[in-house]
Design an enzyme around this catalytic site. Sequence first.
Site, short mmCIF file in Angstrom:
data_model
loop_
_atom_site.label_atom_id
_atom_site.label_comp_id
_atom_site.label_asym_id
_atom_site.label_seq_id
_atom_site.Cartn_x
_atom_site.Cartn_y
_atom_site.Cartn_z
N GLU A 29 0.83 -1.21 0.00
CA GLU A 29 0.00 0.00 0.00
C GLU A 29 0.87 1.26 0.00
O GLU A 29 0.61 2.21 0.73
CB GLU A 29 -0.94 0.00 1.20
CG GLU A 29 -1.96 -1.12 1.17
CD GLU A 29 -3.00 -1.01 2.27
OE1 GLU A 29 -4.17 -1.31 2.01
OE2 GLU A 29 -2.63 -0.60 3.40
N GLU B 228 -6.76 -7.30 -0.80
CA GLU B 228 -7.29 -7.28 0.56
C GLU B 228 -8.79 -7.00 0.49
O GLU B 228 -9.21 -5.89 0.17
CB GLU B 228 -6.59 -6.22 1.43
CG GLU B 228 -5.14 -6.55 1.73
CD GLU B 228 -4.50 -5.58 2.72
OE1 GLU B 228 -5.24 -4.77 3.33
OE2 GLU B 228 -3.27 -5.62 2.87
#
Length: 613
Positions: free
Chosen positions: A184, A259
């Site tokens: 991320e 995710e």
Amino acid sequence: MKIQKLLSFSALILLTLSFGCSKESGQHTFSLADSTFMLDDKPFQIISGEIHYPRVPREAWRDRMKMAKAMGLNTIGTYVFWNLHEPEKGKFDFSGNNDIAEFVKIAKQEGLWVILRPSPYVCAEWEFGGYPYWLQNEKGLQVRSREKQYLAEYKKYIQEIGKQLAPLQINHGGNILMVQVENEYGSYGADKVYLEMNRKMFVDAGFDGLLYTCDPEKDIVKGHLKGLMPAINGQDNPVKVKQAIKGLNEGKGPFFIAEWYPAWFDWWGTAHHKVPAAQYTGKLDTVLAAGISINMYMFHGGSTRGFMNGANFRDTIPFEPQISSYDYDAPLDEAGNATDKFMKFREVIAKHLPKGEALPAVPEAKPSTALKEIVFDKQIDVFEYRGKGRSNSDPLTFEDMNQAYGYMIYKTNVNGGKKAELKIDGLRDYGIVFIDGERKGTLDRRLGEEKLLLDIPAGVHTLEIFVENMGRINFGPNLLKNKKGIIGEVSFAGHVLKSWTMYSLPFDRVETLKLKGSKLSGNVPTLKSGSFDVVNPTDTYLDFRKWGKGVVWVNGHNLGKYWSIGPQQTIYLPAEWQKKGRNEVVVLELNKPENNILTSLSQPILDDLQEKK
């Protein structure tokens, strides 16, 4: 289907079934097509769930993987945690619960593929986002940057990880399908040169298979590196998933939700996050029907043991240290048992099995019982327990003392004869103040507390501040502001206090031989020891509702922290870490040292909130 192969790898690994890999040998290839993954030149939909090896006892890894298969998963994902594997600079550890290679091999034996996420930064509600504390002792080092010291330490780490795991990639005969570069990153920065440095270090470490990046939708452009497969986090609308990924991948797939969140994590003083399965089953069905691959975060959370919980902190929110339970309201609960969410998700996944395929039966829930009450028969307060101190004009941080986690006592003298404020400039994170051994109050970083009014008689008195590290920040812009202890000045009545002595209490192990008598020294943080006997070990939950704040060890295993404010009121004690016969229990209790009896329950309490924000 028109197929354009971007990457193609072959290796001798397990014979692949439609939903996983078997225990027979076979030749395999794994590649990318225009809109899907290709396993053995056939479309392959990844249905993965996240399990973190340190959050599950090693002895239970295989059982958790059998549960993954029973829900219909063909793959599991896991981070790799730098601070576990290099706890001190240059000292690497891949033993016991840190044996990540064995974790991957067991997955292979159980017919599961693996998605590996070994970037130095993991977030994961984990202490310092996975970074080892000692990085902060390298002057000028900046994590997640091109800074030379960081890159040098990063390279050493990833080389060691490569030695363990690169041979287990699918193109080398293993079961690791893909490897994630950074984590991320778009939520932190947008430096493509830095991302390219990441990619090159991975390849140099032996990760020469399929590499990918993952980011939330709003940050996916910033966090993606051209040439790597893009993946998205937190978005489950098939149209939006495909739009975001196609925009970065020349109008192609595959489409992977790296995710997908079936619930959320918890932090102290805030209600337990719990969401009914019905709010997710339709979304899961839609995503799978659209041919999109998925990694559930979390499939099984487990427990954040030791001192490994992280914390959130941004300018717009207070300091929020996370609890020890990482139950996450996941399909598999903290102890590894199937939940209603597990069964509902299993029904959805079963609808998308190839014709003629069936899921294995769901293993029965493990037995759990309440133990007989534990009576503590030995104790010692932390002032007696502490060893030799280190003197310095100003307070030293944990990092200055080369202490990773735990607690520290700061001691100096103060001139009394007045009623005034004690002010701590930078308490990290929870402090108990004593004058001449008498408890005067607490200060809590979560609540923005940094001052305490003291009425001190005339004369020179001893000031001691017991400080707890409640977890380093794991997300956001404050990763570089993560030192612990007292990081600034301490003053009384406006006068800066000098001549400090620091006493380290890391509690990486407890010297139980120091615990002798049963006499209580007063309202002082106290170590207590006791025992319980077991005929047949079963799961249990230590009940701390009547206790205050502290940490508990059983048979040397640090099970995590408890705190009466909730929402977590119990600590999970797995059967795997008990033994037949006598079991040793040690508790460090900060606020209610008079407690001497510990009970247990057959079920956890994760939603009893005693403090409202």
